[in-house]
Structures are given as structure tokens and as C-alpha cells.
Design a protein around this motif. Structure first.
Motif, mmCIF file in Angstrom:
data_model
loop_
_atom_site.group_PDB
_atom_site.id
_atom_site.type_symbol
_atom_site.label_atom_id
_atom_site.label_comp_id
_atom_site.label_asym_id
_atom_site.label_seq_id
_atom_site.Cartn_x
_atom_site.Cartn_y
_atom_site.Cartn_z
ATOM 1 N N TYR A 1 0.879 -1.266 -0.156
ATOM 2 C CA TYR A 1 0.117 -0.138 -0.044
ATOM 3 C C TYR A 1 0.876 1.338 -0.006
ATOM 4 C CZ TYR A 1 -3.938 3.111 0.943
ATOM 5 O OH TYR A 1 -4.657 4.182 0.783
ATOM 6 N N ALA A 2 1.891 1.392 0.835
ATOM 7 C CA ALA A 2 2.798 2.424 0.810
ATOM 8 C C ALA A 2 3.358 2.786 -0.566
ATOM 9 C CB ALA A 2 4.000 2.062 2.037
ATOM 10 N N LYS A 3 3.592 1.470 -1.222
ATOM 11 C CA LYS A 3 4.180 1.573 -2.471
ATOM 12 C C LYS A 3 3.658 2.292 -3.556
ATOM 13 C CE LYS A 3 7.499 -1.374 -3.968
ATOM 14 N NZ LYS A 3 8.628 -0.651 -4.280
ATOM 15 N N LYS A 4 2.097 1.892 -3.421
ATOM 16 C CA LYS A 4 1.161 2.628 -4.421
ATOM 17 C C LYS A 4 1.088 3.782 -3.906
ATOM 18 C CE LYS A 4 -1.515 -1.679 -3.731
ATOM 19 N NZ LYS A 4 -1.884 -2.475 -5.051
ATOM 20 N N MET A 5 0.929 4.335 -2.706
ATOM 21 C CA MET A 5 0.746 5.861 -2.455
ATOM 22 C C MET A 5 1.936 6.517 -2.883
ATOM 23 S SD MET A 5 -2.278 6.060 -1.063
ATOM 24 C CE MET A 5 -2.546 4.762 -2.401
ATOM 25 N N ASN A 6 3.400 5.994 -2.431
ATOM 26 C CA ASN A 6 4.606 6.806 -2.940
ATOM 27 C C ASN A 6 4.548 7.124 -4.393
ATOM 28 O OD1 ASN A 6 4.993 6.884 -0.190
ATOM 29 N ND2 ASN A 6 6.373 5.067 -0.241
ATOM 30 N N ALA A 7 3.933 6.239 -5.275
ATOM 31 C CA ALA A 7 4.047 6.329 -6.777
ATOM 32 C C ALA A 7 3.023 7.442 -7.194
ATOM 33 C CB ALA A 7 3.526 4.907 -7.238
ATOM 34 N N GLY A 8 2.097 7.804 -6.278
ATOM 35 C CA GLY A 8 1.146 8.866 -6.542
ATOM 36 C C GLY A 8 -0.317 8.471 -6.591
ATOM 37 N N LEU A 9 -0.716 7.302 -6.532
ATOM 38 C CA LEU A 9 -2.088 6.891 -6.568
ATOM 39 C C LEU A 9 -2.754 7.271 -5.297
ATOM 40 C CD1 LEU A 9 -1.792 3.135 -7.643
ATOM 41 C CD2 LEU A 9 -2.434 5.412 -9.029
ATOM 42 N N LYS A 10 -4.033 7.628 -5.426
ATOM 43 C CA LYS A 10 -4.807 8.079 -4.521
ATOM 44 C C LYS A 10 -5.962 6.985 -3.935
ATOM 45 C CE LYS A 10 -3.459 12.412 -5.242
ATOM 46 N NZ LYS A 10 -2.075 12.263 -4.497
ATOM 47 N N GLN A 11 -6.432 7.227 -2.761
ATOM 48 C CA GLN A 11 -7.520 6.048 -2.389
ATOM 49 C C GLN A 11 -8.585 6.248 -3.410
ATOM 50 O OE1 GLN A 11 -8.995 6.741 1.606
ATOM 51 N NE2 GLN A 11 -6.955 6.377 2.482
ATOM 52 N N GLY A 12 -8.989 4.839 -3.734
ATOM 53 C CA GLY A 12 -10.131 4.659 -4.773
ATOM 54 C C GLY A 12 -9.581 4.428 -6.047
ATOM 55 N N GLN A 13 -8.157 4.414 -6.254
ATOM 56 C CA GLN A 13 -7.568 4.393 -7.524
ATOM 57 C C GLN A 13 -6.689 3.339 -7.480
ATOM 58 O OE1 GLN A 13 -5.020 7.830 -7.851
ATOM 59 N NE2 GLN A 13 -6.815 8.896 -9.149
ATOM 60 N N THR A 14 -6.827 2.131 -6.330
ATOM 61 C CA THR A 14 -5.931 1.026 -6.210
ATOM 62 C C THR A 14 -6.786 -0.206 -6.309
ATOM 63 O OG1 THR A 14 -6.501 0.965 -3.736
ATOM 64 C CG2 THR A 14 -4.659 2.366 -4.361
ATOM 65 N N SER A 15 -5.934 -1.388 -6.377
ATOM 66 C CA SER A 15 -6.487 -2.598 -6.590
ATOM 67 C C SER A 15 -5.306 -3.303 -5.851
ATOM 68 C CB SER A 15 -6.368 -2.866 -8.060
ATOM 69 O OG SER A 15 -6.714 -4.252 -8.428
ATOM 70 N N CYS A 16 -5.126 -4.801 -6.408
ATOM 71 C CA CYS A 16 -4.509 -5.640 -5.334
ATOM 72 C C CYS A 16 -3.007 -5.916 -5.866
ATOM 73 C CB CYS A 16 -5.127 -7.296 -5.484
ATOM 74 S SG CYS A 16 -5.225 -7.976 -7.267
ATOM 75 N N HIS A 17 -2.619 -5.368 -6.700
ATOM 76 C CA HIS A 17 -1.225 -5.330 -7.138
ATOM 77 C C HIS A 17 -0.775 -4.232 -8.017
ATOM 78 C CE1 HIS A 17 -3.417 -7.454 -10.479
ATOM 79 N NE2 HIS A 17 -2.946 -6.884 -11.286
ATOM 80 N N GLU B 1 -1.700 -0.221 -12.292
ATOM 81 C CA GLU B 1 -2.242 -0.707 -10.858
ATOM 82 C C GLU B 1 -3.611 -1.723 -11.354
ATOM 83 O OE1 GLU B 1 -3.322 -0.849 -6.811
ATOM 84 O OE2 GLU B 1 -1.393 -0.402 -7.908
ATOM 85 N N GLY B 2 -3.472 -2.618 -10.816
ATOM 86 C CA GLY B 2 -4.583 -3.554 -11.051
ATOM 87 C C GLY B 2 -4.746 -4.380 -12.526
ATOM 88 N N HIS B 3 -6.009 -4.636 -12.879
ATOM 89 C CA HIS B 3 -6.134 -5.519 -13.790
ATOM 90 C C HIS B 3 -6.105 -4.918 -14.946
ATOM 91 C CE1 HIS B 3 -6.447 -8.921 -11.135
ATOM 92 N NE2 HIS B 3 -7.038 -8.408 -10.165
ATOM 93 N N VAL B 4 -5.030 -4.090 -15.517
ATOM 94 C CA VAL B 4 -5.139 -3.296 -16.673
ATOM 95 C C VAL B 4 -4.705 -4.328 -17.773
ATOM 96 C CG1 VAL B 4 -3.973 -1.503 -17.880
ATOM 97 C CG2 VAL B 4 -4.358 -1.216 -15.374
ATOM 98 N N PRO B 5 -5.513 -4.319 -19.123
ATOM 99 C CA PRO B 5 -5.171 -5.173 -20.116
ATOM 100 C C PRO B 5 -3.996 -4.896 -20.823
ATOM 101 C CG PRO B 5 -7.549 -4.479 -20.201
ATOM 102 C CD PRO B 5 -6.829 -3.705 -19.117
ATOM 103 N N VAL C 1 -6.933 -0.160 -12.988
ATOM 104 C CA VAL C 1 -8.296 -0.555 -12.874
ATOM 105 C C VAL C 1 -8.590 -0.642 -11.444
ATOM 106 C CG1 VAL C 1 -9.734 -2.431 -13.469
ATOM 107 C CG2 VAL C 1 -8.071 -1.619 -15.195
ATOM 108 N N PRO C 2 -9.350 0.321 -10.930
ATOM 109 C CA PRO C 2 -9.384 0.126 -9.513
ATOM 110 C C PRO C 2 -10.181 -0.855 -9.299
ATOM 111 C CG PRO C 2 -9.986 2.545 -10.418
ATOM 112 C CD PRO C 2 -9.581 1.398 -11.567
ATOM 113 N N ASP C 3 -10.190 -1.606 -7.784
ATOM 114 C CA ASP C 3 -10.752 -2.791 -7.321
ATOM 115 C C ASP C 3 -10.451 -4.054 -8.106
ATOM 116 O OD1 ASP C 3 -11.925 -0.994 -5.401
ATOM 117 O OD2 ASP C 3 -13.433 -0.469 -6.863
ATOM 118 N N MET C 4 -10.992 -4.693 -8.487
ATOM 119 C CA MET C 4 -10.910 -6.046 -9.186
ATOM 120 C C MET C 4 -12.132 -6.390 -9.891
ATOM 121 S SD MET C 4 -8.639 -8.252 -6.418
ATOM 122 C CE MET C 4 -10.101 -8.523 -5.327
#
Length: 156
Positions: free
Chosen positions: A65-81, A91-95, A114-117
């Protein structure tokens, strides 16, 4: 034969090799996930099937989660990987198709998400449920980059 000579042909071969190496480097994706996540493994296999070279490192959830935030993502823009390719975050399940498009277009952005899953996204199984791929700008705002499944328009 064509007037290139040995040194000219060597120079052309060198340019082609340099170009190929640059292209290969741009297609190397570094993925961070938590251990044993089946959908993360599915997404990695999707990228590999599309010709990307993928490495994966498992992290504790808090570090990921820290890696995601440090890269510039905001809450609501994250997924599992979280992946990184050629200076962009994925971020997430991008084709894979959209990752290739991003690398070709080189927009002024931090990357794609692709936020969430969402069902039907790469690694999440089959579904015709629509989902959006978002492009995340430097200021943290996001816009729709692509919509899946592609909506068919009928001729009137």
C-alpha cells in the motif's frame, strides 16, 4: 551490393539492435503483490502471454500500500497488485493492450489503473460486466482511458 559496405551494414545492425534492446527494456514489468493472490498470478500470466517480461515480488500488505501511495495513487485508484513499466505505474487488472498503448503514446501521466478487481478484467475470469481503465495524471486526477468490454454501436 547496395553501397552500404561492411561498416555501413554494421552501423545499421547496431541501430537495429539498440532499437530492439530499448523496446525489450520498455516491455519489462516489475510487479508487486501479496503472497498467493490468484488474480495477481492470472494478470501476470496475461501480461506474459502478451509478450511482456514480468518479475514479481511479494510484499506485506502495508508495504504494498505504501508503494502505491508513494507512486502517486490516491485512495479509490488502487487494486490488489502494482506494476511498474518504463516509468509508469500499472495498477490492478489493466489489459496488456492498454499498457502497450500507454508505452506507444507516452502521455504525461503517472500511469494506468483499473481500481478494485472488476469481473472480466485480465486475471479475474470471464464476464461481460463493463469496467474502465483510468489514466492517472501527475496531479492525481484520473480520466477514462478505455472501457471494457468495448461497447458495440449499431448502425441506425
Amino acid at each position: 551490393m547496395h553501397g552500404y559496405g561492411k561498416s555501413g551494414l554494421a552501423a545499421i545492425a547496431g541501430l537495429l539492435m539498440t532499437s530492439s534492446l530499448a523496446s525489450a527494456a520498455a516491455e519489462s514489468v516489475e510487479v508487486f503483490s501479496t503472497s498467493g493472490c490468484g488474480c495477481c498470478i492470472g494478470w501476470i500470466k496475461h501480461l506474459e502471454g502478451a509478450g511482456f517480461e514480468v518479475t514479481n515480488e511479494n510484499l506485506p500488505m502495508a508495504d504494498l500500500y505504501a508503494k502505491k501511495m508513494n507512486a502517486g495513487l490516491k485512495q479509490g485508484q488502487t487494486s490488489c497488485h502494482t506494476g511498474f513499466v518504463d516509468g509508469y505505474i500499472i495498477e490492478g487488472h489493466v489489459p496488456a493492450k492498454e499498457v502497450r498503448r500507454l508505452l506507444a503514446e507516452r502521455p504525461d501521466a503517472i500511469g494506468l489503473t483499473v481500481p478494485d478487481m472488476p469481473a472480466g478484467s485480465p486475471g479475474m475470469g470471464e464476464s461481460d460486466e463493463p469496467y474502465d481503465v483510468l489514466i492517472v495524471r501527475e496531479d492525481g486526477t484520473a480520466d477514462i482511458y478505455a472501457t471494457y468490454p468495448k461497447k458495440e454501436t449499431s448502425a441506425q
